[in-house]
Motif scaffolding. Structure first.
Motif, PDB file in Angstrom:
ATOM      1  N   LEU A  86      -0.820   9.650  -4.816  1.00 22.68           N
ATOM      2  CA  LEU A  86      -0.628  10.924  -4.236  1.00 22.68           C
ATOM      3  C   LEU A  86       0.182  11.906  -5.073  1.00 22.68           C
ATOM      4  O   LEU A  86      -0.090  13.158  -5.187  1.00 22.68           O
TER       5      LEU A  86
ATOM      6  N   ALA B   1      -6.509   8.788   6.720  1.00 23.10           N
ATOM      7  CA  ALA B   1      -4.900   9.196   6.388  1.00 23.10           C
ATOM      8  C   ALA B   1      -4.993  10.641   5.880  1.00 23.10           C
ATOM      9  O   ALA B   1      -4.040  11.529   6.285  1.00 23.10           O
ATOM     10  N   ILE B   2      -5.955  10.875   4.975  1.00 25.01           N
ATOM     11  CA  ILE B   2      -5.955  12.311   4.132  1.00 25.01           C
ATOM     12  C   ILE B   2      -6.181  13.444   5.363  1.00 25.01           C
ATOM     13  O   ILE B   2      -5.518  14.299   5.436  1.00 25.01           O
TER      14      ILE B   2
ATOM     15  N   LEU C 129      -3.604   0.522   5.815  1.00 30.12           N
ATOM     16  CA  LEU C 129      -4.139  -0.326   5.131  1.00 30.12           C
ATOM     17  C   LEU C 129      -3.845  -1.667   5.429  1.00 30.12           C
ATOM     18  O   LEU C 129      -4.557  -2.753   5.352  1.00 30.12           O
TER      19      LEU C 129
ATOM     20  N   ARG D 264     -10.428   4.448   5.680  1.00 30.05           N
ATOM     21  CA  ARG D 264      -8.823   4.360   6.484  1.00 30.05           C
ATOM     22  C   ARG D 264      -8.301   5.424   5.436  1.00 30.05           C
ATOM     23  O   ARG D 264      -7.217   6.243   6.027  1.00 30.05           O
ATOM     24  N   PHE D 265      -8.340   5.342   4.143  1.00 39.69           N
ATOM     25  CA  PHE D 265      -7.854   6.179   3.412  1.00 39.69           C
ATOM     26  C   PHE D 265      -8.296   7.744   3.637  1.00 39.69           C
ATOM     27  O   PHE D 265      -7.435   8.546   3.726  1.00 39.69           O
TER      28      PHE D 265
ATOM     29  N   PRO E 217       0.870  -1.180  -0.057  1.00 38.82           N
ATOM     30  CA  PRO E 217      -0.152  -0.034   0.112  1.00 38.82           C
ATOM     31  C   PRO E 217       0.988   1.287   0.108  1.00 38.82           C
ATOM     32  O   PRO E 217       0.441   2.224  -0.526  1.00 38.82           O
TER      33      PRO E 217
ATOM     34  N   ALA F 191       2.160   8.458   2.612  1.00 45.45           N
ATOM     35  CA  ALA F 191       2.016   7.115   1.958  1.00 45.45           C
ATOM     36  C   ALA F 191       2.632   6.130   3.139  1.00 45.45           C
ATOM     37  O   ALA F 191       1.816   4.931   3.205  1.00 45.45           O
TER      38      ALA F 191
ATOM     39  N   LEU G 141      -0.634   5.684   5.169  1.00 44.51           N
ATOM     40  CA  LEU G 141      -1.654   5.044   4.463  1.00 44.51           C
ATOM     41  C   LEU G 141      -1.149   3.438   4.303  1.00 44.51           C
ATOM     42  O   LEU G 141      -2.060   2.666   4.419  1.00 44.51           O
TER      43      LEU G 141
ATOM     44  N   GLY H 180       0.500   4.282  -2.407  1.00 48.39           N
ATOM     45  CA  GLY H 180      -0.016   5.592  -1.980  1.00 48.39           C
ATOM     46  C   GLY H 180       1.021   6.691  -2.665  1.00 48.39           C
ATOM     47  O   GLY H 180       0.639   7.689  -3.015  1.00 48.39           O
TER      48      GLY H 180
ATOM     49  N   GLN I 132     -11.611  -0.104   3.525  1.00 50.89           N
ATOM     50  CA  GLN I 132     -10.412   0.616   3.506  1.00 50.89           C
ATOM     51  C   GLN I 132     -10.616   2.003   2.872  1.00 50.89           C
ATOM     52  O   GLN I 132      -9.716   2.788   3.219  1.00 50.89           O
ATOM     53  N   SER I 133     -11.674   2.380   2.258  1.00 48.23           N
ATOM     54  CA  SER I 133     -12.083   3.832   2.233  1.00 48.23           C
ATOM     55  C   SER I 133     -11.965   4.787   2.903  1.00 48.23           C
ATOM     56  O   SER I 133     -11.514   5.888   2.996  1.00 48.23           O
TER      57      SER I 133
END
Length: 380
Positions: A26, A305-306, A78, A301-302, A18, A71, A74, A22, A298-299
């Protein structure tokens, strides 16, 4: 003792996959933000695709400095999220493997990325900025006024908005120049000149906009009084950040010896040390967050992270502003986001390692609770 075990290789693989994804996503997102400007250079300024690709290559190191820490976060979120969802972490801890032991391969991966981020900050980015300046100089020298258009507001010069009433077809001189100068956020000026020219500087590989017979209108930030300064000749020069570590030390030492500290240079120096540390902090923070459930998959968690990186970036901008204005010591100001995230990471990691936190709820549950509460109100 130092030989990686099967579980170390397994966790590292789960994080690295991941992480690489990432970095690609990104970095592509950041480059996409520049595509409009680059497309304009191709369409309106006659710049070739090969030259645009070289510009993108020189811009990439600055982007990678930002994407590496994010990253890593992320990748850990993930990777640990996938293992947590498949109950692999529960099985490992049931076998007597502590969270401290499970975090060792994560820290090892983050140390490698930290070394890469530091190399980019101290060596690659200054080299890329130098080449970027040289490439922009070559493009601007051959098209010194071709990129300018009459009666159009142009922002080719960083921090400047330029308006030209007329451009001479004979020698490319500018007639009726109006400039909004916002390079210094503390004091913004408006410059009006009767005419001007674009002057290439062969020695420093800079492009200077030389104005003649005009005035500078501004407001004193301390007294809020307006002032007008007339001039016969006024030069505006583009100077991108490109100093190496040794050059920064020389500039900082010289400015301090003269009794006039260069806060911009000191902030840049401090950032070279503090920003790469985010890689280690995000790795440590990602372990307890990755263990928590994510109702949105997982979305979610994304999105976490953002959000965390956005918070870090806002704190970093705050620290840089305090450093550049001389309000706070440069290293203390630039370390503000690192201190905040270090405290948060240590606190969350310790609570997860000692099973003192609620492992049944994740960071996104607050948002889902609000959505469900709003849905109940709509149904009522």
């Amino acid at each position: 003792m130092l030989k990686p075990r099967t579980i170390d290789r397994y966790i590292a693989t789960e994080v690295i996959g991941p992480f690489v994804m990432g970095v690609g996503l990104l970095t592509f997102a950041l480059v996409t933000g520049k595509l409009l400007k680059l497309t304009e250079m191709v369409v309106n300024h006659g710049v070739g695709l090969g030259q645009v690709m070289s510009l993108i290559g020189y811009i990439m190191p600055a982007f990678l400095e930002l994407t590496f820490p994010m990253a890593v976060l992320l990748g850990v979120l993930l990777g640990f999220g996938r293992m947590s969802g498949d109950r692999e972490l529960i099985a490992a801890r049931a076998c007597g493997i502590s969270l401290y032991r499970l975090a060792i391969p994560v820290i090892a991966v983050s140390l490698v990325v930290y070394a890469m981020a530091s190399w980019f900050a101290f060596s690659v980015r200054p080299w890329a900025n130098t080449n970027l300046q040289s490439e922009l100089y070559r493009l601007t020298r051959t098209r010194s006024t071709a990129g300018l258009k009459e009666k159009i507001f142009d922002s080719s010069f960083p921090g400047l908005v330029l308006y030209v009433d007329h451009i001479s077809n004979d020698n490319g001189s500018l007639q009726g120049v109006l400039i909004s100068d916002a390079r210094n956020t503390d004091q913004q000026n408006t410059i009006i000149a009767q005419h001007g020219i674009v002057v290439p500087d062969e020695n420093n590989q800079n492009i200077t906009l030389r104005l003649f017979d005009g005035s500078v209108f501004g407001v004193d930030p301390s007294t809020h009084q307006s002032h007008i300064t007339s001039f016969r000749i006024y030069d505006l020069t583009r100077e991108p950040e490109q100093m190496t570590y040794r050059e920064l030390r020389g500039v900082i030492a010289g400015a301090r010896a003269a009794g006039k500290p260069d806060h911009l240079a000191e902030a840049e120096m401090a950032g070279k040390f503090t920003v790469p540390l985010a890689t280690l902090l995000f790795a440590l923070l990602g372990v307890p967050l990755g263990m928590k459930p994510a109702r949105g998959g997982q979305s979610e968690r994304f999105g976490v992270a953002i959000s965390l990186f956005f918070l870090y970036y806002m704190l970093m901008r705050l620290g840089r502003t305090l450093a550049e204005r001389g309000i706070l010591n440069a290293f203390a100001a630039m370390a503000i986001p690192d201190v905040v995230f270090l405290a948060l990471a240590v606190w969350m990691f310790y609570r997860s390692a000692t099973d003192r936190s609620d492992q049944g709820r994740g960071p996104g549950d607050l948002i889902w609770d609000l959505i469900e509460r709003f849905g109940h109100k709509e149904a009522a």
